[in-house]
Design a protein around this motif. Sequence first.
Motif, PDB file in Angstrom:
ATOM      1  N   PHE A  63       0.821  -1.200   0.000  1.00  0.00           N
ATOM      2  CA  PHE A  63       0.000   0.000   0.000  1.00  0.00           C
ATOM      3  C   PHE A  63       0.862   1.260   0.000  1.00  0.00           C
ATOM      4  CE2 PHE A  63      -2.152  -3.442   2.159  1.00  0.00           C
ATOM      5  CZ  PHE A  63      -3.408  -3.455   1.580  1.00  0.00           C
ATOM      6  N   PRO A  64       0.410   2.316  -0.662  1.00  0.00           N
ATOM      7  CA  PRO A  64       1.154   3.585  -0.615  1.00  0.00           C
ATOM      8  C   PRO A  64       1.077   4.197   0.780  1.00  0.00           C
ATOM      9  CG  PRO A  64      -0.947   3.877  -1.754  1.00  0.00           C
ATOM     10  CD  PRO A  64      -0.794   2.400  -1.519  1.00  0.00           C
ATOM     11  N   ALA A  65       2.145   4.866   1.182  1.00  0.00           N
ATOM     12  CA  ALA A  65       2.208   5.401   2.540  1.00  0.00           C
ATOM     13  C   ALA A  65       2.996   6.702   2.542  1.00  0.00           C
ATOM     14  CB  ALA A  65       2.848   4.385   3.492  1.00  0.00           C
ATOM     15  N   GLU A  66       2.779   7.505   3.578  1.00  0.00           N
ATOM     16  CA  GLU A  66       3.511   8.757   3.755  1.00  0.00           C
ATOM     17  C   GLU A  66       4.039   8.824   5.183  1.00  0.00           C
ATOM     18  OE1 GLU A  66       1.031  12.162   3.380  1.00  0.00           O
ATOM     19  OE2 GLU A  66      -0.682  11.261   4.436  1.00  0.00           O
ATOM     20  N   LEU A  67       5.246   9.338   5.342  1.00  0.00           N
ATOM     21  CA  LEU A  67       5.885   9.410   6.646  1.00  0.00           C
ATOM     22  C   LEU A  67       5.170  10.428   7.535  1.00  0.00           C
ATOM     23  CD1 LEU A  67       8.278   8.472   8.429  1.00  0.00           C
ATOM     24  CD2 LEU A  67       9.556  10.428   7.540  1.00  0.00           C
ATOM     25  N   VAL A  83       4.285   5.612   9.547  1.00  0.00           N
ATOM     26  CA  VAL A  83       3.753   6.082   8.273  1.00  0.00           C
ATOM     27  C   VAL A  83       2.243   5.908   8.268  1.00  0.00           C
ATOM     28  CG1 VAL A  83       5.875   5.530   7.034  1.00  0.00           C
ATOM     29  CG2 VAL A  83       4.034   3.854   7.098  1.00  0.00           C
ATOM     30  N   ARG A  84       1.585   6.778   7.515  1.00  0.00           N
ATOM     31  CA  ARG A  84       0.142   6.684   7.327  1.00  0.00           C
ATOM     32  C   ARG A  84      -0.135   5.952   6.016  1.00  0.00           C
ATOM     33  NH1 ARG A  84      -3.657  10.868   8.749  1.00  0.00           N
ATOM     34  NH2 ARG A  84      -1.893  12.305   8.708  1.00  0.00           N
ATOM     35  N   ILE A  85      -0.964   4.922   6.083  1.00  0.00           N
ATOM     36  CA  ILE A  85      -1.366   4.199   4.880  1.00  0.00           C
ATOM     37  C   ILE A  85      -2.456   5.006   4.177  1.00  0.00           C
ATOM     38  CG2 ILE A  85      -2.277   2.051   3.961  1.00  0.00           C
ATOM     39  CD1 ILE A  85       0.463   1.765   5.248  1.00  0.00           C
ATOM     40  N   GLN A  86      -2.273   5.252   2.904  1.00  0.00           N
ATOM     41  CA  GLN A  86      -3.220   6.055   2.144  1.00  0.00           C
ATOM     42  C   GLN A  86      -4.377   5.181   1.664  1.00  0.00           C
ATOM     43  OE1 GLN A  86      -0.967   7.942  -0.956  1.00  0.00           O
ATOM     44  NE2 GLN A  86       0.337   9.066   0.469  1.00  0.00           N
ATOM     45  N   ALA A  87      -5.567   5.519   2.106  1.00  0.00           N
ATOM     46  CA  ALA A  87      -6.758   4.771   1.700  1.00  0.00           C
ATOM     47  C   ALA A  87      -7.104   5.090   0.247  1.00  0.00           C
ATOM     48  CB  ALA A  87      -7.934   5.118   2.608  1.00  0.00           C
ATOM     49  N   SER A  88      -7.744   4.141  -0.411  1.00  0.00           N
ATOM     50  CA  SER A  88      -8.135   4.336  -1.803  1.00  0.00           C
ATOM     51  C   SER A  88      -9.299   5.322  -1.885  1.00  0.00           C
ATOM     52  CB  SER A  88      -8.540   2.997  -2.426  1.00  0.00           C
ATOM     53  OG  SER A  88      -9.643   2.434  -1.727  1.00  0.00           O
ATOM     54  N   GLU A  89      -9.473   5.938  -3.044  1.00  0.00           N
ATOM     55  CA  GLU A  89     -10.531   6.928  -3.226  1.00  0.00           C
ATOM     56  C   GLU A  89     -11.921   6.311  -3.149  1.00  0.00           C
ATOM     57  OE1 GLU A  89      -9.871   8.999  -6.840  1.00  0.00           O
ATOM     58  OE2 GLU A  89      -7.977   9.926  -6.185  1.00  0.00           O
ATOM     59  N   PHE A 134       1.265   2.372   9.935  1.00  0.00           N
ATOM     60  CA  PHE A 134       2.206   1.261   9.937  1.00  0.00           C
ATOM     61  C   PHE A 134       3.517   1.716  10.572  1.00  0.00           C
ATOM     62  CE2 PHE A 134       5.702  -1.051   7.850  1.00  0.00           C
ATOM     63  CZ  PHE A 134       5.365  -2.353   8.194  1.00  0.00           C
ATOM     64  N   VAL A 135       4.066   0.877  11.438  1.00  0.00           N
ATOM     65  CA  VAL A 135       5.349   1.156  12.067  1.00  0.00           C
ATOM     66  C   VAL A 135       6.384   0.220  11.457  1.00  0.00           C
ATOM     67  CG1 VAL A 135       6.668   1.132  14.218  1.00  0.00           C
ATOM     68  CG2 VAL A 135       4.309   1.952  14.213  1.00  0.00           C
ATOM     69  N   GLY A 136       7.352   0.800  10.748  1.00  0.00           N
ATOM     70  CA  GLY A 136       8.441   0.038  10.146  1.00  0.00           C
ATOM     71  C   GLY A 136       9.784   0.471  10.700  1.00  0.00           C
ATOM     72  N   PHE A 137      10.851   0.022  10.059  1.00  0.00           N
ATOM     73  CA  PHE A 137      12.187   0.308  10.577  1.00  0.00           C
ATOM     74  C   PHE A 137      13.200   0.264   9.447  1.00  0.00           C
ATOM     75  CE2 PHE A 137      10.615  -3.940  11.481  1.00  0.00           C
ATOM     76  CZ  PHE A 137      11.455  -4.737  10.722  1.00  0.00           C
ATOM     77  N   LEU A 138      14.331   0.883   9.676  1.00  0.00           N
ATOM     78  CA  LEU A 138      15.442   0.892   8.735  1.00  0.00           C
ATOM     79  C   LEU A 138      16.316  -0.339   8.961  1.00  0.00           C
ATOM     80  CD1 LEU A 138      16.375   4.672   8.997  1.00  0.00           C
ATOM     81  CD2 LEU A 138      14.980   3.559   7.245  1.00  0.00           C
ATOM     82  N   PRO A 139      17.124  -0.726   7.978  1.00  0.00           N
ATOM     83  CA  PRO A 139      17.944  -1.944   8.148  1.00  0.00           C
ATOM     84  C   PRO A 139      18.994  -1.830   9.250  1.00  0.00           C
ATOM     85  CG  PRO A 139      17.792  -1.314   5.832  1.00  0.00           C
ATOM     86  CD  PRO A 139      17.226  -0.185   6.612  1.00  0.00           C
ATOM     87  N   ASP A 140      19.507  -0.625   9.488  1.00  0.00           N
ATOM     88  CA  ASP A 140      20.584  -0.446  10.457  1.00  0.00           C
ATOM     89  C   ASP A 140      20.069   0.274  11.694  1.00  0.00           C
ATOM     90  OD1 ASP A 140      22.763  -1.526   8.820  1.00  0.00           O
ATOM     91  OD2 ASP A 140      22.411   0.226   7.555  1.00  0.00           O
ATOM     92  N   PRO A 141      20.365  -0.242  12.878  1.00  0.00           N
ATOM     93  CA  PRO A 141      19.925   0.424  14.106  1.00  0.00           C
ATOM     94  C   PRO A 141      20.774   1.658  14.400  1.00  0.00           C
ATOM     95  CG  PRO A 141      21.263  -1.472  14.649  1.00  0.00           C
ATOM     96  CD  PRO A 141      21.111  -1.486  13.155  1.00  0.00           C
ATOM     97  N   VAL A 142      20.221   2.560  15.198  1.00  0.00           N
ATOM     98  CA  VAL A 142      20.995   3.694  15.700  1.00  0.00           C
ATOM     99  C   VAL A 142      21.986   3.163  16.729  1.00  0.00           C
ATOM    100  CG1 VAL A 142      20.877   5.869  16.971  1.00  0.00           C
ATOM    101  CG2 VAL A 142      19.091   5.289  15.313  1.00  0.00           C
TER     102      VAL A 142
END
Length: 772
Positions: A63-67, A83-89, A134-142
């Motif tokens: 799904f398309p998403a925006e941070l 990120v916010r999941i963009q609902a369909s029109e 949705f809560v995701g993450f980057l490959p490398d931790p801080v």
Amino acid sequence: MSKPSGVGPSTNGSVDPFAWWRAAGAYAVDAAQRAVLYADIERQVGDQYRTQREARTPNVLHFPAELVMSGLDLPRPVNYGLVRIQASEDRPADPAKRPFVVIDPRAGHGPGIGGFKPHSEIGAALEAGHPCYFVGFLPDPVPGQTVEDVMRAEAAFMRRVAELHPESEGKPAVIGNCQAGWQILMTAAVWPELFGPIIVAGAPLSYWAGDNPMRYSGGLLGGSWMTALASDLGNGRFDGAHLVQNFEQLDPANTLWSKQYKVYANVDTEAERYIDFEKYWGGYVFLNDVEMQYIVDNLFIGNRLSTAQLLTSDGVRIDLRNIRSPILVFCSYGDNITPPAQALGWITDLYASDDDVRAHDQTIIFSTHDSIGHLGIFVSGAVGSKQHRKFASAIEQINLLPAGIYRASVDDATKQEQKLLHDPYLLSIRASGIDEVRDIVKPDPESDRRFDAAARVSDINLALYRSIWQPWVRALSTSQSAHWLQTLHPMRLQFEAWSSQHPLACLIRSSAQYIREHRQPVDEANPWLHMQQRCSAALDRALDDFRDRRDHIYALWFDMLYGLPLMQALAGHAYGESAAVRQHPGSTPEHLALMAARLRQIESSVDQGGVLEATLRGLLSVLSQRRAVDERYYHLAAQLLEQQAPGRWSLAELRAAIREQTLVMRQCGSAAIEAIPGLLKSTPADTIRKAGEAITQMAAIDKEPGAEDEAVRHALQQVQALFEQAALEQQAPMDEAQVPQLAPARASATATRPKPAARRQPTAARGKKGVR
């Protein structure tokens, strides 16, 4: 895909001596074509792996998403993001509905599995009209981030989502998959006010429970010193490919043969599915050494979460009994990573009885699947379009359940039920209890004693490693050596070794293109194809047999080693000792005093309330005679509320009233029912009768023609009599007031009639803010 080719053992009824040769030739052509096509599919997988590896934020979200919020900007930064999941029109999100937040596991793979397909957890929430995040993450931790830092980030994300939806009926509902499940429960235990209903899918919470062979690995390897060594060799980072490799080893038949054979045998139809899945399976991520060490020491080996033994850095106890939101646990008997015993064992670890669960005001619902595997819980379209869709659509019904333990199931709906629900499936929830959970978990004090000995040996070995070997390993490890160890990891090499950069890739790609245009699939009746299928099945059985024998040997070795008196003594257990290793967490004096005050309050409130409280008591009295209810009750109740009292009570008020009246009924019994006429003494007669009719309609659900449940009928008659008594008592003064008089006098009588008593406020605050 196979098709008839005209090859067969006979022609016109006569024996054809060349049929087998023709069949062999047709099979050879098909097998060679499939081999080239399979090689080209693997080439595409290798290219995909390289593309994902170079991406800054790799994921497999459909799904398309925006941070919305980055964990890198927090006071204690982490590599997580919201990120916010963009609902369909054509299906926009309803701002009044509770938002959903889906959190993916960081257990070796990258993010996105919760929204990998249209029919998924995210897809189910969107279909039900909920705003979705949705809560995701980057490959490398801080560098330096800890598990507690991630918990604080998740709490910040929940606050942000609640701020974005002030008009919502309640706090965000959260879905935590696998590793994210136990982590989100830890967060909710420390900040319970931030969460609405919580769904944990395939999440291990009690690591010593069940018979999963994976639980023996820590003890057989000598404990968590191996984790520390792997992190040191990685120059402070733990490679998630190690975790994925452990998962692979659980099922050697699938790893070594079945997964690849399925693609080879069905090369014309399996390419897209296989390539999409490998995009997730090959997306390895890293954890900090302190993160992984904390997880292994405190959860995998120590098993300290399920008995409230963990503390935050500022001294707050992580006690799952503090969670005030309903918890829905979804697990499967086909899951070889998180079987039901590990998903549900925390309940028997924390609570001694059903009264203990209710005393902590906790609502726990569990649902089991018969066969789906671990990844299927999050990925399978069948599960996404059935279980997760029903959980999402019935989340408010789940939120209204009183304290206690329940079991949920999703079944096919009848045609009559589909008319009410507009859905092919029916969610049913029945009362369960600690005994049913215990039958699934099968707690074993002797097994706990062995695992406790293994945890003690792990602590000793870890201390020895840190004292003797760790300084040398860290001195010899560099970022360059860690890079080469990660690059040469077998899980990565299988993707790196074959891609478009290989010298032969161009030849395979052009050959595959030609074959697709001139494909000659073999006839399904071809005897050589049957031989191939039988050989594959035989190899599967052999590898499964090897797995079963291996796991049995692991269990025998573990039990023998850590059952020795010497090992038991190292853990502080005398030979022949029978005391339980892990006692249920005791209730604090403050909690006991609070419960005593609460019981006094409940007993004093038996004569307090209005039409809502009276209706709930009558309904609870009738429905308590039925062990199970389904979502039809909720839909019918919603319709009746909308018709008779639109907007009069918010969901928060209803939830508070239901939970309170359930306690009143349980504590005061028949006295609570007999008090109904007193609760209705200021309610108009027609309102009382409408409430009684609503109870009758609710009781009629599941009523079979010609067969009445005697207990339900008796309870309903009692409630109807009490409501009618109250209606007659209210009608009598009205009849007296309606005696023919002059119009001015009649108006005066109406004006002097006492006003109805104000309805008692539920314990929860009114309005939509600050509710669950």
